[in-house]
Design a protein around this motif. Structure first.
Motif, PDB file in Angstrom:
ATOM      1  N   GLY A   1     -11.929  -6.382  -7.549  1.00 57.50           N
ATOM      2  CA  GLY A   1     -10.905  -7.171  -8.210  1.00 57.50           C
ATOM      3  C   GLY A   1      -9.723  -7.426  -7.298  1.00 57.50           C
ATOM      4  N   LEU A   2      -9.261  -8.679  -7.244  1.00 59.87           N
ATOM      5  CA  LEU A   2      -8.123  -9.046  -6.408  1.00 59.87           C
ATOM      6  C   LEU A   2      -6.836  -8.527  -7.042  1.00 59.87           C
ATOM      7  N   ILE A   3      -6.030  -7.797  -6.247  1.00 62.79           N
ATOM      8  CA  ILE A   3      -4.770  -7.291  -6.795  1.00 62.79           C
ATOM      9  C   ILE A   3      -3.547  -7.797  -6.031  1.00 62.79           C
TER      10      ILE A   3
ATOM     11  N   TYR B   1      -4.106 -13.184   3.503  1.00 63.59           N
ATOM     12  CA  TYR B   1      -4.363 -11.749   3.481  1.00 63.59           C
ATOM     13  C   TYR B   1      -4.287 -11.254   2.045  1.00 63.59           C
ATOM     14  N   GLN B   2      -5.209 -10.343   1.725  1.00 71.78           N
ATOM     15  CA  GLN B   2      -5.426  -9.938   0.341  1.00 71.78           C
ATOM     16  C   GLN B   2      -5.787  -8.459   0.257  1.00 71.78           C
ATOM     17  N   ILE B   3      -5.552  -7.883  -0.911  1.00 71.72           N
ATOM     18  CA  ILE B   3      -6.031  -6.535  -1.196  1.00 71.72           C
ATOM     19  C   ILE B   3      -6.883  -6.583  -2.467  1.00 71.72           C
ATOM     20  N   TYR B   4      -8.079  -6.023  -2.366  1.00 66.39           N
ATOM     21  CA  TYR B   4      -8.990  -5.894  -3.497  1.00 66.39           C
ATOM     22  C   TYR B   4      -9.132  -4.417  -3.847  1.00 66.39           C
ATOM     23  N   GLN B   5      -9.510  -4.168  -5.074  1.00 70.57           N
ATOM     24  CA  GLN B   5      -9.832  -2.801  -5.486  1.00 70.57           C
ATOM     25  C   GLN B   5     -11.242  -2.759  -6.049  1.00 70.57           C
ATOM     26  N   ARG B   6     -11.968  -1.769  -5.603  1.00 73.08           N
ATOM     27  CA  ARG B   6     -13.351  -1.603  -6.049  1.00 73.08           C
ATOM     28  C   ARG B   6     -13.394  -0.828  -7.371  1.00 73.08           C
ATOM     29  N   GLN B   7     -14.050  -1.393  -8.337  1.00 74.01           N
ATOM     30  CA  GLN B   7     -14.266  -0.712  -9.601  1.00 74.01           C
ATOM     31  C   GLN B   7     -15.654  -0.060  -9.602  1.00 74.01           C
ATOM     32  N   PRO B   8     -15.759   1.150 -10.136  1.00 73.42           N
ATOM     33  CA  PRO B   8     -17.082   1.796 -10.191  1.00 73.42           C
ATOM     34  C   PRO B   8     -18.064   0.940 -10.994  1.00 73.42           C
ATOM     35  N   LYS B   9     -19.296   0.910 -10.549  1.00 71.35           N
ATOM     36  CA  LYS B   9     -20.327   0.146 -11.272  1.00 71.35           C
ATOM     37  C   LYS B   9     -20.841   0.949 -12.456  1.00 71.35           C
TER      38      LYS B   9
ATOM     39  N   LEU C   1       0.799  -1.230   0.000  1.00 71.30           N
ATOM     40  CA  LEU C   1       0.000   0.000   0.000  1.00 71.30           C
ATOM     41  C   LEU C   1       0.832   1.281   0.000  1.00 71.30           C
ATOM     42  N   ALA C   2       2.137   1.132  -0.059  1.00 71.66           N
ATOM     43  CA  ALA C   2       3.042   2.265   0.190  1.00 71.66           C
ATOM     44  C   ALA C   2       2.719   3.514  -0.624  1.00 71.66           C
ATOM     45  N   MET C   3       2.331   3.324  -1.866  1.00 68.18           N
ATOM     46  CA  MET C   3       2.080   4.468  -2.745  1.00 68.18           C
ATOM     47  C   MET C   3       0.635   4.965  -2.668  1.00 68.18           C
TER      48      MET C   3
ATOM     49  N   TRP D   1     -20.219   2.715   1.440  1.00 68.51           N
ATOM     50  CA  TRP D   1     -19.092   3.126   2.272  1.00 68.51           C
ATOM     51  C   TRP D   1     -17.795   3.327   1.488  1.00 68.51           C
ATOM     52  N   LEU D   2     -17.764   2.900   0.232  1.00 68.94           N
ATOM     53  CA  LEU D   2     -16.516   2.887  -0.532  1.00 68.94           C
ATOM     54  C   LEU D   2     -16.514   3.912  -1.659  1.00 68.94           C
ATOM     55  N   LYS D   3     -15.404   4.603  -1.789  1.00 74.43           N
ATOM     56  CA  LYS D   3     -15.222   5.480  -2.935  1.00 74.43           C
ATOM     57  C   LYS D   3     -14.907   4.631  -4.172  1.00 74.43           C
ATOM     58  N   ASP D   4     -15.063   5.231  -5.337  1.00 80.61           N
ATOM     59  CA  ASP D   4     -14.607   4.568  -6.554  1.00 80.61           C
ATOM     60  C   ASP D   4     -13.112   4.266  -6.428  1.00 80.61           C
ATOM     61  N   ASN D   5     -12.731   3.071  -6.834  1.00 77.41           N
ATOM     62  CA  ASN D   5     -11.324   2.637  -6.803  1.00 77.41           C
ATOM     63  C   ASN D   5     -10.762   2.471  -5.389  1.00 77.41           C
ATOM     64  N   ALA D   6     -11.643   2.371  -4.397  1.00 74.65           N
ATOM     65  CA  ALA D   6     -11.200   2.126  -3.025  1.00 74.65           C
ATOM     66  C   ALA D   6     -10.425   0.814  -2.938  1.00 74.65           C
ATOM     67  N   LEU D   7      -9.485   0.766  -1.998  1.00 78.02           N
ATOM     68  CA  LEU D   7      -8.744  -0.455  -1.714  1.00 78.02           C
ATOM     69  C   LEU D   7      -9.303  -1.089  -0.447  1.00 78.02           C
TER      70      LEU D   7
END
Length: 203
Positions: free
Chosen positions: A183-185, A195-203, A57-59, A158-164
């Protein structure tokens, strides 16, 4: 990482009243050690896992709004704040743990964070009062909370577009039903923990 979180089901109730510690890995509070209530089920994310996650998540942390859904020790939320997240909301049901969270925030003078002593599922079941860039979801293991928590985050706005979204779960929970626009990144295992990080894509 709240009480009754990420714990083997046969663990006994701790009545010692002792305290543990969490360590801030990097950022403005690097190296700070903060006390944690030694309560049943309270097991902060290990430094090994936390270091990997925050390298991922550093960046993406600086300037974000964060939500820690099962805060417990506050290890993830405090690490994000140390790395210059704009703000954080920490949800924790146990009153003693929530009080310690607030004390730790006061200790590091984190005026941009708020602790809410509440049941996370009930809180997320309401229409969102705020949208977040980064969300930590680390519920109690083997309680069936992860998937419905994720659905509430998506459904109630609760999530913004492109939220992690960071997920931490038991290894045996293999088939997840998550919102279709996530989407799993990133994905990794450490012992019995995934442990995982997903990113939310706008609908």
């Amino acid at each position: 990482m709240g009480t009754n979180q990420r714990l083997r089901s046969k663990q006994k109730v701790n009545t010692s009243g002792k305290q543990g510690q969490i360590r801030i890995i990097a950022g403005q509070w690097r190296g700070r050690k903060l006390p944690v209530k030694d309560l049943e089920g309270l097991r902060p994310t290990t430094d090994r896992v936390k270091e990997t996650v925050f390298n991922w998540l550093a960046m993406d942390i600086r300037g974000t709004t964060c939500l820690d859904c099962f805060s417990g020790s506050g290890s993830l939320g405090l690490e994000a704040l140390s790395r210059y997240a704009t703000s954080a909301v920490l949800l924790e049901r146990d009153k003693s743990a929530a009080k310690q969270l607030q004390t730790n925030l006061d200790t590091v003078k984190a005026s941009n964070a708020k602790v809410i002593c509440t049941d996370s599922m009930s809180y997320l079941a309401q229409t969102a009062q705020q949208k977040f860039d980064l969300v930590f979801v680390d519920p109690p293991f083997r309680k069936g909370l992860l998937e419905p928590c994720c659905q509430l985050l998506e459904t109630n706005g609760w999530l913004k577009d492109n939220a992690l979204i960071y997920l931490e779960r038991e290894k045996e929970l293999e088939q997840l039903t998550l919102p279709t626009n996530w989407g799993l990144i990133k994905d990794k295992a450490a012992g019995q923990v995934i442990y995982q990080i997903y990113q939310r894509q706008p609908k």
